[in-house]
Design a protein around this motif. Structure first.
Motif, short mmCIF file in Angstrom:
data_model
loop_
_atom_site.label_atom_id
_atom_site.label_comp_id
_atom_site.label_asym_id
_atom_site.label_seq_id
_atom_site.Cartn_x
_atom_site.Cartn_y
_atom_site.Cartn_z
N MET A 1 -6.33 -1.48 3.52
CA MET A 1 -5.44 -1.62 2.61
C MET A 1 -4.52 -0.59 2.57
SD MET A 1 -6.60 -1.31 -1.43
CE MET A 1 -5.38 -0.90 -2.67
N ASP A 3 -1.63 1.94 1.16
CA ASP A 3 -1.64 3.14 0.20
C ASP A 3 -0.62 2.87 -0.77
OD1 ASP A 3 -2.16 5.31 -1.17
OD2 ASP A 3 -1.58 6.64 0.58
N LEU A 5 -0.66 3.59 -4.03
CA LEU A 5 -0.52 4.45 -4.99
C LEU A 5 0.71 5.54 -4.40
CD1 LEU A 5 -2.69 3.39 -6.64
CD2 LEU A 5 -3.61 5.70 -6.75
N GLY A 6 1.12 5.47 -3.09
CA GLY A 6 1.85 6.57 -2.60
C GLY A 6 3.19 6.06 -2.38
N ARG A 11 5.44 4.82 -7.66
CA ARG A 11 5.57 6.06 -8.75
C ARG A 11 6.60 5.59 -9.73
NH1 ARG A 11 4.73 10.97 -5.72
NH2 ARG A 11 3.30 10.20 -3.75
N PHE A 14 4.94 3.63 -12.38
CA PHE A 14 3.87 4.60 -13.24
C PHE A 14 4.73 5.17 -14.28
CE2 PHE A 14 1.61 8.54 -13.79
CZ PHE A 14 0.31 8.14 -14.24
#
Lengths: 266, 281
Positions: A1, A3, A5-6, A11, A14
């Motif tokens: 999978m 990344d 969230l990176g 960002r 979020f």
């Protein structure tokens, strides 16, 4: 999978979500400011014809004034009594031992998690036959119960930071027990005591549920008055009262935090 | 002189006496006196409890209250966690701004916040006027006095109680841990699920318990924003006592609420960490 969230997209998303949540948190507090300045006799947003009339109406209305002064009086008395009682007991619990010490430590925190409705009804039930409903004594007793946990928490935290050997040193140098308490311990825990006192004042001033039920016809707190008017008479006066209320509360809380900061540093 | 730093037993007892007297006279005794009314009519009886647990309406209110408290807890966790994470991570000016956004609502009296939600949600309120002027709706929506309004306003009031404990447990995580996990090849998602989330669980538990307990007995916001149709345990209690003057029954519902609240607090006392309540400040 990959990344997820990176990534930059995550960002940004979020940060946007956080900004929305913060807006949601801040919105009600900010909203009462423009509403209190609206020129119409009913709530209108955005307001037209800015005016300070509602503040004038608040300060000139005998009922609002009476409620405000009554609340201030109760809050001041609550702060004085709960701080004196709570500080003495905290020192006793931290530096001495007596029967029921642990039990008292538990019971004093119980009002923090006991539903206020239950406390309110219990106090009304107890006060009504004694003629204490709507009296200063009744209010101060009730608010002291709700405020004293904070005094004990803050004073105990301050006491935990004072090295008992300082008191020992004073005693060894010939000071009496009282003098050691009064001239060594008390000055060292003063920031904690002051924070507790401010917090007790605010707890009383903001308290709504218990005040609602133990208010009398003449002696009512500002919170009871707001509660009544929100239900029956939703004018911008309440917004003006709210603004004053918010400003007083925020100023006092900033003061609490500054004294606590001073405590940590000192 | 005792090792605790030396107040004699009698001095200590004397200093604690005013607090003990206050707590007994204005807390313990009134509670015992009020709650025990639920057991008499005029002789000893359990009929008030029997009635409470046999009447569908009251059980529904009880269930609805617990459900509301659960939903509010879930929503505060969902919205509060990212904010707690930001508060713990940010430094400098942005940290101050986020902290102010969390603390200023906390310091705004609950009553004022409930009033503001009424202004926002009422028929000709801020939200409806905004939606209408943007052309999103033609008819004002019914927002106030709904279940959604209660959840929205209660979530708002209770959010700081979720954010602050999570924030303090996030802050306690040593920076080296997530960095080491990254260095060992974990993705950001993996770092979050395997390092940060588990280590922040004490804060999450404390926050959830606190929010749930307060939500169960909440009075002001449901009474004002929920309107007359929304019955929560707390509004049911006051209705029974002051409108129907049925004090024994009000006392029996209060006992159930108190047992529920204190029960949760006692069972989870290690997780709850009542001292955190001073985070109010």
């Amino acid at each position: 999978m990959p990344d997820a969230l990176g990534t930059r997209a995550f960002r940004i998303a979020f940060a946007a979500c956080c900004a929305l949540i913060l807006f949601y948190l801040l919105l009600p507090t900010l909203l009462v400011f423009p509403i209190s300045l609206g020129g119409d006799p009913y709530i209108r947003f955005p307001p037209r014809n800015l005016t300070l009339d509602w503040y004038g109406a608040y300060f000139n209305d005998p009922e609002w004034r009476a409620a405000t002064f009554f609340s201030l009086k109760i809050a001041l008395l609550t702060a004085v009594f709960s701080t004196a009682i709570g500080t003495a007991a905290s020192i006793a619990m931290a530096r001495g031992s007596f029967p029921g010490r642990r039990l008292l430590g538990v019971i004093v925190l119980a009002p923090l998690i006991t539903p206020h409705v239950v406390v309110a009804l219990a106090l009304y039930f107890q006060f009504a036959p004694l003629g204490l409903v709507g009296t200063t004594a009744g209010f101060v007793a009730a608010h002291c119960v709700l405020a004293v946990p904070y005094v004990v928490l803050m004073t105990s935290a301050a006491l935990a930071g004072v090295d008992p050997s300082l008191e020992m040193a004073a005693l060894n140098c010939g000071a009496s027990r009282w003098r050691a308490l009064w001239e060594v311990t008390l000055p060292l825990i003063l920031p904690g005591v002051a924070a507790g006192a401010l917090f007790a004042f605010l707890t009383s001033f903001d308290e709504t549920v218990v005040s609602f039920f133990i208010s009398g016809v003449d002696n009512k707190t500002i919170t009871r008055k707001i509660f009544e008017d929100v239900d029956f008479n939703l004018t911008p006066v309440i917004a003006a009262v709210s603004v004053v209320f918010v400003l007083v509360t925020v100023a006092l809380m900033v003061a609490v935090n500054l004294t606590q900061r001073g405590m940590k540093r000192g | 002189m005792s090792m605790r730093g030396g107040l004699s037993r009698s001095t200590a007892a004397l200093m604690a006496l005013p607090l003990a007297a206050l707590m007994i006279a204005a807390f313990v005794w009134p509670l015992v006196a009020f709650l025990s009314v639920s057991l008499f009519d005029p002789g000893f009886t359990l009929e008030h409890y029997a009635r409470l647990f046999a009447t569908e309406l009251y059980l529904e209110v009880l269930g609805e209250t617990i459900l509301t408290a659960l939903i509010v807890t879930a929503v505060t966790l969902l919205l509060g966690y990212p904010i707690a994470w930001m508060m713990a991570k940010l430094r400098g000016r942005w940290a101050w701004i986020v902290a102010a956004c969390v603390l200023i609502p906390l310091w705004t009296p609950v009553l004022v916040r409930s009033y503001a939600w009424i202004i926002i949600l009422q028929r000709r309120g801020v939200l409806n006027t905004t939606l209408a002027s943007l052309g999103i709706v033609d008819q004002p929506l019914t927002l106030l006095y709904t279940f959604g309004a209660v959840v929205l306003a209660m979530t708002h009031v209770l959010m700081p109680f979720m954010i602050l404990p999570i924030q303090s447990s996030l802050r306690a995580i040593p920076e080296e841990l997530p960095r080491a996990a990254r260095g060992l090849g974990a993705s950001h998602l993996r770092v979050f699920t395997s390092v940060i989330l588990p280590l922040s669980l004490p804060g999450v538990m404390a926050g959830c318990l606190m929010v749930f307990i307060i939500a169960l007995g909440f009075y002001i916001t449901p009474a004002l924003v929920g309107g007359p149709r929304t019955l929560m345990i707390s509004t049911l209690i006051t209705q029974q006592a002051f409108e129907l003057l049925n004090w024994p029954f009000a006392a029996s519902i209060s006992t159930v609420l108190l047992v529920l609240t204190l029960g949760i607090a006692i069972v989870f006392r290690r997780l709850l960490n009542v001292d955190r309540l001073s985070l109010h400040a």
